[in-house]
Design a protein around this motif. Sequence first.
Motif, PDB file in Angstrom:
ATOM      1  N   PHE A 263       0.846  -1.196   0.000  1.00 47.10           N
ATOM      2  CA  PHE A 263       0.000   0.000   0.000  1.00 47.10           C
ATOM      3  C   PHE A 263       0.882   1.247   0.000  1.00 47.10           C
ATOM      4  O   PHE A 263       1.945   1.266   0.622  1.00 47.10           O
ATOM      5  N   ASP A 264       0.423   2.294  -0.667  1.00 47.12           N
ATOM      6  CA  ASP A 264       1.165   3.559  -0.656  1.00 47.12           C
ATOM      7  C   ASP A 264       0.195   4.709  -0.864  1.00 47.12           C
ATOM      8  O   ASP A 264      -0.283   4.949  -1.973  1.00 47.12           O
ATOM      9  N   HIS A 265      -0.089   5.448   0.202  1.00 42.56           N
ATOM     10  CA  HIS A 265      -1.065   6.532   0.154  1.00 42.56           C
ATOM     11  C   HIS A 265      -0.577   7.737  -0.636  1.00 42.56           C
ATOM     12  O   HIS A 265      -1.346   8.652  -0.915  1.00 42.56           O
ATOM     13  N   SER A 268      -1.623   8.388  -5.163  1.00 40.00           N
ATOM     14  CA  SER A 268      -2.852   8.949  -5.719  1.00 40.00           C
ATOM     15  C   SER A 268      -3.906   9.063  -4.631  1.00 40.00           C
ATOM     16  O   SER A 268      -3.756   8.497  -3.539  1.00 40.00           O
ATOM     17  N   GLU A 269      -4.980   9.777  -4.935  1.00 39.25           N
ATOM     18  CA  GLU A 269      -6.080   9.890  -3.983  1.00 39.25           C
ATOM     19  C   GLU A 269      -6.755   8.542  -3.751  1.00 39.25           C
ATOM     20  O   GLU A 269      -7.157   8.222  -2.630  1.00 39.25           O
ATOM     21  N   VAL A 270      -6.867   7.759  -4.805  1.00 40.44           N
ATOM     22  CA  VAL A 270      -7.477   6.434  -4.668  1.00 40.44           C
ATOM     23  C   VAL A 270      -6.617   5.557  -3.760  1.00 40.44           C
ATOM     24  O   VAL A 270      -7.131   4.845  -2.885  1.00 40.44           O
ATOM     25  N   ALA A 271      -5.295   5.608  -3.947  1.00 34.85           N
ATOM     26  CA  ALA A 271      -4.389   4.822  -3.110  1.00 34.85           C
ATOM     27  C   ALA A 271      -4.501   5.242  -1.654  1.00 34.85           C
ATOM     28  O   ALA A 271      -4.465   4.407  -0.737  1.00 34.85           O
ATOM     29  N   GLU A 272      -4.656   6.535  -1.453  1.00 34.30           N
ATOM     30  CA  GLU A 272      -4.803   7.043  -0.096  1.00 34.30           C
ATOM     31  C   GLU A 272      -6.088   6.524   0.536  1.00 34.30           C
ATOM     32  O   GLU A 272      -6.102   6.086   1.693  1.00 34.30           O
ATOM     33  N   GLU A 273      -7.184   6.563  -0.230  1.00 36.06           N
ATOM     34  CA  GLU A 273      -8.464   6.075   0.290  1.00 36.06           C
ATOM     35  C   GLU A 273      -8.401   4.585   0.616  1.00 36.06           C
ATOM     36  O   GLU A 273      -8.944   4.132   1.630  1.00 36.06           O
ATOM     37  N   GLU A 274      -7.744   3.815  -0.248  1.00 39.76           N
ATOM     38  CA  GLU A 274      -7.665   2.371  -0.026  1.00 39.76           C
ATOM     39  C   GLU A 274      -6.824   2.037   1.208  1.00 39.76           C
ATOM     40  O   GLU A 274      -7.197   1.176   2.004  1.00 39.76           O
ATOM     41  N   MET A 275      -5.725   2.733   1.364  1.00 47.41           N
ATOM     42  CA  MET A 275      -4.871   2.464   2.526  1.00 47.41           C
ATOM     43  C   MET A 275      -5.554   2.923   3.811  1.00 47.41           C
ATOM     44  O   MET A 275      -5.471   2.249   4.848  1.00 47.41           O
ATOM     45  N   GLU A 276      -6.233   4.066   3.756  1.00 46.23           N
ATOM     46  CA  GLU A 276      -6.958   4.545   4.927  1.00 46.23           C
ATOM     47  C   GLU A 276      -8.038   3.555   5.339  1.00 46.23           C
ATOM     48  O   GLU A 276      -8.209   3.254   6.532  1.00 46.23           O
ATOM     49  N   LYS A 277      -8.752   3.016   4.354  1.00 46.36           N
ATOM     50  CA  LYS A 277      -9.795   2.038   4.635  1.00 46.36           C
ATOM     51  C   LYS A 277      -9.215   0.786   5.280  1.00 46.36           C
ATOM     52  O   LYS A 277      -9.770   0.246   6.239  1.00 46.36           O
ATOM     53  N   GLU A 278      -8.074   0.323   4.763  1.00 49.16           N
ATOM     54  CA  GLU A 278      -7.473  -0.897   5.317  1.00 49.16           C
ATOM     55  C   GLU A 278      -6.938  -0.656   6.728  1.00 49.16           C
ATOM     56  O   GLU A 278      -7.012  -1.541   7.584  1.00 49.16           O
ATOM     57  N   GLU A 279      -6.399   0.530   6.988  1.00 47.64           N
ATOM     58  CA  GLU A 279      -5.981   0.868   8.346  1.00 47.64           C
ATOM     59  C   GLU A 279      -7.152   0.754   9.314  1.00 47.64           C
ATOM     60  O   GLU A 279      -7.042   0.129  10.385  1.00 47.64           O
ATOM     61  N   GLU A 280      -8.268   1.359   8.940  1.00 50.90           N
ATOM     62  CA  GLU A 280      -9.436   1.336   9.816  1.00 50.90           C
ATOM     63  C   GLU A 280      -9.959  -0.083   9.994  1.00 50.90           C
ATOM     64  O   GLU A 280     -10.368  -0.476  11.094  1.00 50.90           O
ATOM     65  N   ASN A 281      -9.961  -0.877   8.928  1.00 53.21           N
ATOM     66  CA  ASN A 281     -10.428  -2.265   9.020  1.00 53.21           C
ATOM     67  C   ASN A 281      -9.588  -3.081   9.998  1.00 53.21           C
ATOM     68  O   ASN A 281     -10.130  -3.847  10.815  1.00 53.21           O
ATOM     69  N   LEU A 282      -8.264  -2.937   9.908  1.00 55.07           N
ATOM     70  CA  LEU A 282      -7.379  -3.712  10.771  1.00 55.07           C
ATOM     71  C   LEU A 282      -7.519  -3.288  12.225  1.00 55.07           C
ATOM     72  O   LEU A 282      -7.582  -4.131  13.131  1.00 55.07           O
TER      73      LEU A 282
END
Length: 599
Positions: A263-265, A268-282
Amino acid sequence: MLPRLSPLLRTVPYSTSATPMARSLARATPLSLHPARTTVAFFHGHSSPSNVAFESYGTSRSDESCLMKSSVFGRGFHALCGREEERVLRPSRNVSAAAQRGYRKVRRRAVKSKEKELELNVSICIEDELPDDPEISSIAELLRLNAPMLMKSAFESLKDSEYKTRDTAIEDIGGFGSIELSILLCNDEFIRKLNKEWRDEDHATDVLSMSQHVPELKLPILMLGDIVISVETAARQAAERGHSLLDEIRILMVHGLLHLLGFDHEISEVAEEEMEKEEENLLKSLEWKGKGLIQSAYDSESNLNLNIENPDDRKKEGSLRFYKPKFSYIFCDMDGTLLNSKSQITLTTAKALKEALSRGVKVVIATGKTRPAAINILQMVDLAGRDGIISESSPGVFLQGLLVYGRQGREIFRRNLEPDVCKEAFMYSWEHKVPLIAFSEDRCLTLFDHPLVDSLHTVYHEPKAEVMPSVQHLLAAVEIQKLLFLDTAEGVASTIRPYWSEAIKDRAHVVQAVPDMLEIVPPGTSKGSGIQMLLDHLGVTAKEIMAIGDGENDIEMLELASLGIALSNGAEKTKAVANVIGASNDEDGVADAIYRYAF
């Protein structure tokens, strides 16, 4: 296992907060280093992590910490290591303090199983320059349990995920025989050096991820790499965000692991959203407190009280717990040094002194003042008494080194002026109406009242001068250690100093701490000689001390110390012999010196 790193992949800043967020460093080449590792967990399964069963090794004997060396800096750190006789169970509680020292290579014994076993090796390391701290040691122990739990959750989450931006170099973990990861806890100085050497950015970050995975090598071991966490920055962020240090370190560990998993926020904005989501999930799945690092960084954008990054090596207030002292003792002058131009100790300086004391550094006053004056001043900022810097039972150097107190505050040295010198000086004072004060241990004596005499008590906190009826009465009453003339700066420079430098010749010596005062002391004496006597008494070497001063009377003290610091408001002669020129006494120069050089 700190690897040698190739250049950074991406370095675009993410957060507007004062502390930059995690950075993922490019794939690395392993060092010639063989740290002992703890076999923390097995995942049983076939080619995919589905239906993964989490198990953890305990030990039948006490765990020990292993000393490991980083060839990045030639410095050591300590890794928590287990020993033989593993047993399968829930996360083990049989762990020891991370602060233990030593080196032991782990001997692992294979566990018989019909299923394919995926061995997970995790090293929790404490950088060697990070002082022993019960909270950090406790956190290191908890991370031994937390890291495998996090990895299990992360691997399971990736199994059926369809992230658009994640680097899929790490995909099928079932194809590996084992997985290796290290987590290193350090201070800002260490992580700052990593940033400077590998990223050419001279500042600290909260966490760095250092990948060691090289897919082209087709190794049977998945070497995830290293997560380096600054507990110093983590502690500040924890305070700002209202949770514990453990909570913040867990959040940083999650962020760092996701970087290692592709992951690398920053891309791009999409990469940031995906990594942020995975942080919250974990964090949610593990029931760990706090928001993900990306969301926390967004929240801090509106914080008007952001910490400003230091452009140099000055440590922040409250951070000394993360550093080892460089010196056992700090010897400090008072007038013009510890005291500002209003003869006050500021709150900032008082906090720095208290923080140094809490880290085991002994602060000793070396002054031209009497002991009562020093005690009175330090009482105002709660630094006098049994747990402070000074008391009647603590060591100290007073009256320009003419009175030295050792253990339990007992006098170990006293030197008096010759009576003939004292008589001549008081005759001159009476004839020319120039105020003169005699210092005798804890007393001050004079021949007549004068506003400048009063100021010595009201401004400089010396004992109120006793007015004696004659020179003969004064000399008969006490033994005198030093004399102090009071006049304008111009009067001292143009008249009093030239006259008395010639008049006393080899019978005494003139010294000057401030422009409008001139002191006469016995020959061959100085603060430096007084400090040397005290060091001999305490069994301490000059290499163990740092000294801070400003006046000409501090020259010998600064020359004696391993590190001599002259404040910028000091005399030119004093600054010429100092190792370092510090901030002025009106800029909290003592506090600055402590945060910059003492640790």
